[in-house]
Design a protein around this motif. Structure first.
Motif, short mmCIF file in Angstrom:
data_model
loop_
_atom_site.label_atom_id
_atom_site.label_comp_id
_atom_site.label_asym_id
_atom_site.label_seq_id
_atom_site.Cartn_x
_atom_site.Cartn_y
_atom_site.Cartn_z
N GLY A 155 0.78 -1.23 0.00
CA GLY A 155 0.00 0.00 0.00
C GLY A 155 0.80 1.28 0.00
N GLN A 156 2.14 1.18 -0.07
CA GLN A 156 2.98 2.37 -0.07
C GLN A 156 3.94 2.34 -1.26
N ALA A 157 4.46 3.51 -1.60
CA ALA A 157 5.40 3.61 -2.71
C ALA A 157 6.74 2.98 -2.34
N ARG A 158 7.37 2.39 -3.31
CA ARG A 158 8.70 1.79 -3.11
C ARG A 158 9.72 2.88 -2.81
N ARG A 159 10.64 2.59 -1.89
CA ARG A 159 11.66 3.56 -1.50
C ARG A 159 13.05 2.99 -1.78
N THR A 160 13.94 3.82 -2.32
CA THR A 160 15.31 3.40 -2.58
C THR A 160 16.26 4.42 -1.95
N ILE A 161 17.10 3.96 -1.06
CA ILE A 161 18.01 4.83 -0.33
C ILE A 161 19.44 4.35 -0.53
N VAL A 162 20.32 5.26 -0.89
CA VAL A 162 21.73 4.92 -1.07
C VAL A 162 22.55 5.65 -0.01
N GLU A 163 23.38 4.91 0.68
CA GLU A 163 24.23 5.47 1.73
C GLU A 163 25.67 5.01 1.54
N ARG A 164 26.58 5.78 2.08
CA ARG A 164 28.00 5.42 2.02
C ARG A 164 28.58 5.44 3.43
N TYR A 165 29.42 4.46 3.72
CA TYR A 165 30.07 4.39 5.04
C TYR A 165 31.58 4.45 4.86
N ASP A 166 32.23 5.32 5.64
CA ASP A 166 33.68 5.47 5.57
C ASP A 166 34.23 5.63 6.99
N PRO A 167 34.86 4.57 7.54
CA PRO A 167 35.35 4.62 8.92
C PRO A 167 36.53 5.57 9.13
N ARG A 168 37.07 6.14 8.04
CA ARG A 168 38.18 7.09 8.19
C ARG A 168 37.69 8.48 8.61
N ARG A 169 36.40 8.71 8.52
CA ARG A 169 35.83 10.00 8.89
C ARG A 169 35.51 10.03 10.39
N PRO A 170 35.30 11.21 10.96
CA PRO A 170 34.89 11.29 12.37
C PRO A 170 33.65 10.45 12.60
N VAL A 171 33.50 9.89 13.79
CA VAL A 171 32.40 8.96 14.08
C VAL A 171 31.04 9.49 13.65
N ALA A 172 30.75 10.74 13.95
CA ALA A 172 29.44 11.31 13.64
C ALA A 172 29.23 11.54 12.15
N GLU A 173 30.29 11.43 11.36
CA GLU A 173 30.19 11.71 9.93
C GLU A 173 30.51 10.50 9.05
N ARG A 174 30.57 9.34 9.64
CA ARG A 174 30.97 8.15 8.87
C ARG A 174 29.90 7.73 7.86
N TRP A 175 28.63 7.98 8.17
CA TRP A 175 27.56 7.66 7.24
C TRP A 175 27.19 8.89 6.44
N THR A 176 27.09 8.73 5.12
CA THR A 176 26.67 9.82 4.24
C THR A 176 25.46 9.35 3.43
N LEU A 177 24.38 10.13 3.49
CA LEU A 177 23.20 9.82 2.69
C LEU A 177 23.44 10.34 1.27
N LYS A 205 16.72 12.98 9.21
CA LYS A 205 16.06 11.73 9.58
C LYS A 205 17.06 10.57 9.57
N ALA A 206 17.95 10.58 8.58
CA ALA A 206 18.94 9.51 8.48
C ALA A 206 19.89 9.52 9.66
N ARG A 207 20.18 10.70 10.19
CA ARG A 207 21.12 10.81 11.31
C ARG A 207 20.50 10.37 12.63
N GLU A 208 19.18 10.40 12.71
CA GLU A 208 18.50 10.08 13.97
C GLU A 208 18.79 8.67 14.46
N GLY A 209 18.66 7.71 13.58
CA GLY A 209 18.82 6.33 14.02
C GLY A 209 19.98 5.62 13.37
#
Length: 228
Positions: free
Chosen positions: A52-74, A89-93
């Motif tokens: 009943g909902q639209a399909r969602r596609t999310i691409v993320e990148r992870y780089d452990p060389r970055r500061p902990v709070a910035e390792r995930w990039t949407l 929203k991505a940073r929340e969880g």
């Protein structure tokens, strides 16, 4: 985890060996314990389909060389650059990255050797240890079986596929019920890194406020790069 045959729980009973860790299981566990999620950078593409909902596609990148709070990039949401709201929203969880080492949390528990294709070994686990599989505030671990396919053709054997299947439904928040959970994870050997996740797929069926539906999540991992 691309559709190599894994025996069902019924087949596991027919071909069962004594429930204790054998030499191969111990070697595999040691390899898992040595794996590090911070040993590589990668990109993941998440596709979510809900009845009943639209399909969602999310691409993320992870780089452990970055500061902990910035390792995930949407990177993108549904093929478009993320909005400020998407990023917030991505940073929340944001979670820790998945790794081969995560299997060590439960792989050392009692298992049975079961029939497997040539070049593979297989194990069946009747249940997962407490806390391993939580859906909301419900711990489904005791009612979830695991089937594991081990690649023994490789110079160093490794777990190539893991499948979790629920053996019992449950209710959540009084208005929701989950009838079945079926998930599958696949791992691959990456040069210069070790064993890394390749894909993950989960299908959860149930109902909300009396309406039946299904939630499907598919994740593919790519662009693994060693980090020194």
């Amino acid at each position: 985890m691309r559709h190599l045959l894994i025996p069902t729980a019924a087949a596991a009973v027919l071909f069962a060996a004594p429930a204790h860790a054998d030499e191969l299981q111990s070697r595999l566990l040691a390899g898992m314990q040595a794996a590090r999620a911070t040993a590589f950078a990668f990109q993941q593409t998440i596709v979510v389909e809900t009845t009943g909902q639209a399909r969602r596609t999310i691409v993320e990148r992870y780089d452990p060389r970055r500061p902990v709070a910035e390792r995930w990039t949407l990177v993108s949401v549904d093929g478009k650059a993320p909005t400020a709201k998407d990023i917030a929203k991505a940073r929340e969880g944001k979670k820790k990255p998945g790794s081969y080492g995560d299997l060590a949390d439960w792989f050392g528990t009692p298992a049975r050797r079961v029939e497997a294709p040539a070049g593979y070994a297989a194990y069946h686990f009747d249940r997962l240890p407490a806390g391993e599989l939580k859906i909301g505030n419900h711990d489904a671990s005791a009612d979830t079986a695991a089937d594991v396919l081990v690649n023994t053709k490789s110079a160093t054997p490794f777990v190539e596929r893991v499948r979790f299947t629920s053996t019992k439904g449950f209710r959540m928040m009084l208005v929701a019920s989950v009838k079945r959970i079926d998930s599958s994870s696949r791992y691959v050997a990456a040069p210069g890194i070790g064993i890394v996740p390749e894909s993950f797929a989960m299908a959860m069926t149930g109902s909300m406020m009396g309406k039946s539906g299904e939630l499907k999540t598919n994740v593919t991992f790519s662009g693994h790069q060693p980090v020194k």
